[in-house]
Design an enzyme around this catalytic site. Structure first.
Site, PDB file in Angstrom:
ATOM      1  N   ALA A 211       0.821  -1.215   0.000  1.00 13.46           N
ATOM      2  CA  ALA A 211       0.000   0.000   0.000  1.00 13.46           C
ATOM      3  C   ALA A 211       0.863   1.277   0.000  1.00 13.46           C
ATOM      4  O   ALA A 211       1.923   1.297   0.631  1.00 13.46           O
ATOM      5  CB  ALA A 211      -0.917  -0.005   1.217  1.00 13.46           C
ATOM      6  N   LYS A 295      15.553   0.521   4.592  1.00 16.33           N
ATOM      7  CA  LYS A 295      15.713   1.841   5.200  1.00 16.33           C
ATOM      8  C   LYS A 295      16.940   1.830   6.115  1.00 16.33           C
ATOM      9  O   LYS A 295      17.233   0.827   6.781  1.00 16.33           O
ATOM     10  CB  LYS A 295      14.470   2.209   6.014  1.00 16.33           C
ATOM     11  CG  LYS A 295      13.150   1.979   5.284  1.00 16.33           C
ATOM     12  CD  LYS A 295      13.097   2.628   3.908  1.00 16.33           C
ATOM     13  CE  LYS A 295      11.777   2.273   3.195  1.00 16.33           C
ATOM     14  NZ  LYS A 295      11.733   2.732   1.808  1.00 16.33           N
TER      15      LYS A 295
END
Length: 341
Positions: A211, A295
């Site tokens: 998403a 990340k």
């Protein structure tokens, strides 16, 4: 960081990186005993090129010549062409002039564009390759002209087949499609641009943390069938797409019903936990190819990346691992790998 841009030394390697990440690239090269030196924002040099490319290096080329004329005077084009005379002429050349990816370097963009055009025009007819899509298959030589601040100009070259990137200075700018929900789509396109093969029609792709659907959207556009895993909702047009199956649950809890051709992952989550999840997919042979975005923490980026590499290779069995900070990556790196069956 030097007060003014330093010129790289001939026969050493010139590296480009994202501004602000010079110290991380320097550290990687130092760990590889490559004797690095900071040249200026977004520029580092080393004695040699390590066998495992550093994650924070965007592009690398062996330096042939450098110029730093007083007062930033223009270097005569004939001097630049003369310095190229020792390059092999039996293969085509892909000539690229670029600036360091820094605030100060970007001010030299017009100068770089004009210099590339002048050098191309001065080279023998037929020497310069116009289409970089054929550079690797034709065995071309990538010839780089780094137009740096403070009047510094550096000439380097590397085989296109060994180049980290064919884009000028490693800055592969992907166009943002008008319907794309986020920058994520450009990150994916850049990651796929560097692979030997890409997902295509009929391939089964799993997108963990899908998403709102940036990566899923680009995969569907390529003709793939996508299993989008995320508790959050997808864009309405993706949720209705017959080639998208939305599994509304955590990526860490999901187990596929069938093996996938590709595993994709771009989750804003703790990097070591993401690496362990990706290792599980490799260990259980749930996917054959991997493209993921990891990340990075504020500190200790390189020690963490060592642990990520170890987890994916030793625990997950992933092969052909690459870890690179691409142009569209920010405080993150892109990982690619495959799993033999």
């Amino acid at each position: 960081m030097p007060a003014q841009t330093l010129a790289a030394q001939p026969a050493r390697w010139l590296w480009t990186c994202r501004e602000g990440f010079e110290s991380h690239l320097f550290e990687e090269l130092a760990w590889a005993d490559a004797a690095p030196r900071l040249l200026g924002p977004a520029l580092v040099e080393s004695q040699q090129r390590p066998e495992v490319p550093p994650a924070f290096g965007r592009a690398a080329e062996k330096v042939l010549a450098t110029w730093a004329p007083p007062g930033g005077a223009q270097v005569p084009v004939e001097d630049i062409v003369g310095a190229m005379s020792g390059l092999p002429s039996r293969v085509p050349w892909l000539v690229r002039a670029y600036t360091p990816d820094s605030a100060k370097g970007n001010t030299q963009a017009g100068r770089a564009e004009a210099l590339e055009a002048a050098v191309r025009a001065a080279l023998p007819s037929g020497r310069v390759l116009e289409d970089d899509s054929r550079a690797r298959e034709s065995g071309a030589l990538l010839v780089g002209l780094c137009v740096a601040p403070d009047g510094v100009l550096m000439l380097g070259a590397v085989s296109a087949r060994e180049a980290l990137s064919l884009a000028p200075g490693g800055r592969r700018r992907m166009k943002r499609a008008g319907e794309s929900p986020s920058r994520a789509a450009m990150k994916l396109e850049e990651a796929l641009d560097g692979l030997a093969h890409e997902p295509g029609r009929g391939d089964v792709c799993v997108d963990l943390g899908a998403a709102p659907g940036g990566w899923t959207q680009r995969l569907v556009a390529r003709g793939a069938r996508v299993v989008a895993v995320d508790p959050a909702k997808l864009m309405p047009e993706l949720a209705k797409n017959p080639r998208v199956q939305h599994i509304q649950e955590s990526a860490f809890a999901y187990a596929p019903e069938e093996s996938a051709d590709w595993l994709f992952c771009d989750m804003a989550w703790r990097p070591l936990e993401v690496a362990q999840l990706l290792a599980k997919w490799g260990r259980r042979r749930w996917a054959r190819n991997l493209v993921a975005n990891i990340k990075l923490p504020m500190k200790d980026k390189n020690p963490l990346l060592l642990r990520v590499r170890q987890t994916l290779v030793e625990d997950g069995g992933w092969e052909g691992l690459t870890v690179r900070q691409l142009y569209h990556d920010r405080d993150e790196v892109t990982v690619t790998a495959h799993r033999m069956r």
